[in-house]
Design a protein around this motif. Sequence first.
Motif, mmCIF file in Angstrom:
data_model
loop_
_atom_site.group_PDB
_atom_site.id
_atom_site.type_symbol
_atom_site.label_atom_id
_atom_site.label_comp_id
_atom_site.label_asym_id
_atom_site.label_seq_id
_atom_site.Cartn_x
_atom_site.Cartn_y
_atom_site.Cartn_z
ATOM 1 N N THR A 11 -34.340 -9.695 -40.384
ATOM 2 C CA THR A 11 -35.054 -9.845 -41.643
ATOM 3 C C THR A 11 -34.169 -9.359 -42.781
ATOM 4 O O THR A 11 -33.168 -8.676 -42.575
ATOM 5 C CB THR A 11 -36.366 -9.033 -41.631
ATOM 6 O OG1 THR A 11 -36.050 -7.628 -41.515
ATOM 7 C CG2 THR A 11 -37.232 -9.436 -40.447
ATOM 8 N N VAL A 24 -31.113 -10.728 -51.936
ATOM 9 C CA VAL A 24 -32.544 -10.419 -51.982
ATOM 10 C C VAL A 24 -32.784 -9.039 -52.565
ATOM 11 O O VAL A 24 -33.630 -8.851 -53.449
ATOM 12 C CB VAL A 24 -33.164 -10.526 -50.571
ATOM 13 C CG1 VAL A 24 -34.605 -10.020 -50.578
ATOM 14 C CG2 VAL A 24 -33.121 -11.969 -50.075
ATOM 15 N N LEU A 29 -35.347 -10.529 -55.290
ATOM 16 C CA LEU A 29 -35.981 -11.813 -54.995
ATOM 17 C C LEU A 29 -37.261 -11.551 -54.204
ATOM 18 O O LEU A 29 -37.359 -11.783 -53.008
ATOM 19 C CB LEU A 29 -35.020 -12.706 -54.202
ATOM 20 C CG LEU A 29 -33.658 -12.982 -54.848
ATOM 21 C CD1 LEU A 29 -32.812 -13.888 -53.955
ATOM 22 C CD2 LEU A 29 -33.814 -13.584 -56.235
ATOM 23 N N ASP A 30 -38.284 -11.058 -54.905
ATOM 24 C CA ASP A 30 -39.487 -10.581 -54.236
ATOM 25 C C ASP A 30 -40.628 -11.593 -54.210
ATOM 26 O O ASP A 30 -41.683 -11.333 -53.624
ATOM 27 C CB ASP A 30 -39.968 -9.273 -54.880
ATOM 28 C CG ASP A 30 -40.074 -9.357 -56.394
ATOM 29 O OD1 ASP A 30 -39.949 -10.475 -56.943
ATOM 30 O OD2 ASP A 30 -40.269 -8.307 -57.029
ATOM 31 N N GLN A 31 -40.448 -12.734 -54.850
ATOM 32 C CA GLN A 31 -41.459 -13.791 -54.784
ATOM 33 C C GLN A 31 -41.109 -14.719 -53.621
ATOM 34 O O GLN A 31 -40.002 -15.253 -53.561
ATOM 35 C CB GLN A 31 -41.494 -14.577 -56.096
ATOM 36 C CG GLN A 31 -41.781 -13.733 -57.324
ATOM 37 C CD GLN A 31 -41.634 -14.516 -58.610
ATOM 38 O OE1 GLN A 31 -41.952 -15.712 -58.652
ATOM 39 N NE2 GLN A 31 -41.161 -13.871 -59.659
ATOM 40 N N VAL A 32 -42.036 -14.898 -52.705
ATOM 41 C CA VAL A 32 -41.785 -15.686 -51.496
ATOM 42 C C VAL A 32 -42.556 -17.003 -51.578
ATOM 43 O O VAL A 32 -43.764 -17.006 -51.856
ATOM 44 C CB VAL A 32 -42.195 -14.912 -50.234
ATOM 45 C CG1 VAL A 32 -41.948 -15.751 -48.976
ATOM 46 C CG2 VAL A 32 -41.422 -13.590 -50.154
ATOM 47 N N ASP A 41 -38.342 -19.366 -45.453
ATOM 48 C CA ASP A 41 -39.012 -19.308 -46.745
ATOM 49 C C ASP A 41 -38.009 -19.071 -47.879
ATOM 50 O O ASP A 41 -36.959 -18.442 -47.698
ATOM 51 C CB ASP A 41 -40.044 -18.184 -46.756
ATOM 52 C CG ASP A 41 -41.242 -18.503 -45.872
ATOM 53 O OD1 ASP A 41 -41.418 -19.683 -45.509
ATOM 54 O OD2 ASP A 41 -41.989 -17.561 -45.539
ATOM 55 N N ARG A 43 -37.005 -17.512 -51.680
ATOM 56 C CA ARG A 43 -37.262 -16.284 -52.424
ATOM 57 C C ARG A 43 -36.778 -16.456 -53.858
ATOM 58 O O ARG A 43 -35.754 -17.084 -54.098
ATOM 59 C CB ARG A 43 -36.571 -15.089 -51.768
ATOM 60 C CG ARG A 43 -37.263 -14.644 -50.477
ATOM 61 C CD ARG A 43 -36.532 -13.452 -49.847
ATOM 62 N NE ARG A 43 -37.304 -12.882 -48.772
ATOM 63 C CZ ARG A 43 -38.142 -11.852 -48.884
ATOM 64 N NH1 ARG A 43 -38.308 -11.279 -50.064
ATOM 65 N NH2 ARG A 43 -38.800 -11.393 -47.847
ATOM 66 N N ASN A 45 -36.895 -14.568 -58.122
ATOM 67 C CA ASN A 45 -37.275 -13.487 -59.021
ATOM 68 C C ASN A 45 -37.772 -14.077 -60.336
ATOM 69 O O ASN A 45 -37.797 -15.301 -60.520
ATOM 70 C CB ASN A 45 -36.121 -12.495 -59.234
ATOM 71 C CG ASN A 45 -34.921 -13.114 -59.932
ATOM 72 O OD1 ASN A 45 -35.011 -14.164 -60.559
ATOM 73 N ND2 ASN A 45 -33.772 -12.459 -59.829
#
Length: 318
Positions: A11, A24, A29-32, A41, A43, A45
Motif C-alpha cells: 500500500t 502520494v 494525494l488524499d482524494q481517492v 484507484d 489519487r 489533491n
Amino acid sequence: MVVVAMFERGTVDDGNLGEFELWVKNEELDQVFPFPMGYSDLRMNDKGVLGVVTGVGVTNATATIMALGTDPRFDLSKAYWLVAGIAGADPLDASMASAAWAEYVVDGDLIHEIEGREIPEDWPYGKMTLSGKRPNERGPQSTDDVIVHKLKPSFVRWAYELTKDTVIPDGPEIAAFRKQYEGYPNAVKPPFVLIGDAMGSSTYWHGDIFNQWANDWIKLYSDDQGNFVMTAMEDNGTATALMRLDRAGRVDSDRLLVLRTASNYSTPPPRESASWHISAPYVLGGRPAMESAYLVGSIVLDEILENWSDYQDTIPGE
C-alpha cells in the motif's frame, strides 16, 4: 498535472516504497477515485495533481492511460503528463540514481528475432526490424508510429534546464557498487540529471550485446538523433495511448514528459557475466532511484502549478 507511476509495493502508506508512495505522501494525494477500468484507484489533491499507477508492462500502461483519458469525470485537455519511474541505465551514459529526461521513446518489442544459437556469424545480434532482412535495416512500415515517439524537444529541454543542477542524494552502498564499473566514466559518477532516451521492452534484458542493440535501435528509429540511456517497459504504451487520445481531442500529447531514474545498470560490471549479474544478490538502487524521481520530477510539477497562468495555454519552452 497527471503523475504516472508504474508500480507500488503493498500500500502507499506501508513504507515499502514503490514508485507512487512519495508522490502520494508529499503531494498529499488524499482524494481517492475508484478506477475499475484501470490498474488501481486514482489519487488526487486539491491543487490539481492526479496520480495514476499503470501496472507493470506496456499492456498495462496502454490500457490504463487509455481508460484514464476517456474517463468522463476528468477534463484532461490541458493536463501535463509526467511519467516518473525507475529503469536500468546504460553505464556508458549514467550512474545509479541519475535522472534522464527522454526526448525519444522507442519500443523494443515489435521486432523479428532469431534464437541466439542460430544468429549468423557476421551479425551483431539476432534482432531486426519488421521490415529488415538483417540487423539495423529499416524500411517504411505502418507500425513506425507506435515504435517511436518524439516528445516535444523544447519542453524536454526546458525540464532539463530547470532541474540540471539538482543535487541528488548519494549513498555509500550505491557509491560502492558504482566503483565496480571502472572504465565507464559516467557510471562511476555521483547521480546527476541528463537528457537521455528511453527504450521500452516487456522483456527484461541484460548484457553488453543487448545494450549495443538498444543503442543501435534508438539511433535507427531516431535517424541518429537519439541516445539510449534508460531501459524500462511502459513508456511507449503511455505515449501511444496519449497519441490516440490526442487524435480524439481529449489530451495534448505535446504535454508529456518522461523521467526515468537509474535503479541498476543494463550491463554487468567488467569481468562479470550477464548470466550471473542478472540474478546476483547485488545492491539495487531501487529506493535511491525512486527518491531521485520524486526529487527531480517535483521541481517541474511545482513550477507548472505555481505558474499555471503562464502554462495553462502555453507549453513551457515555447
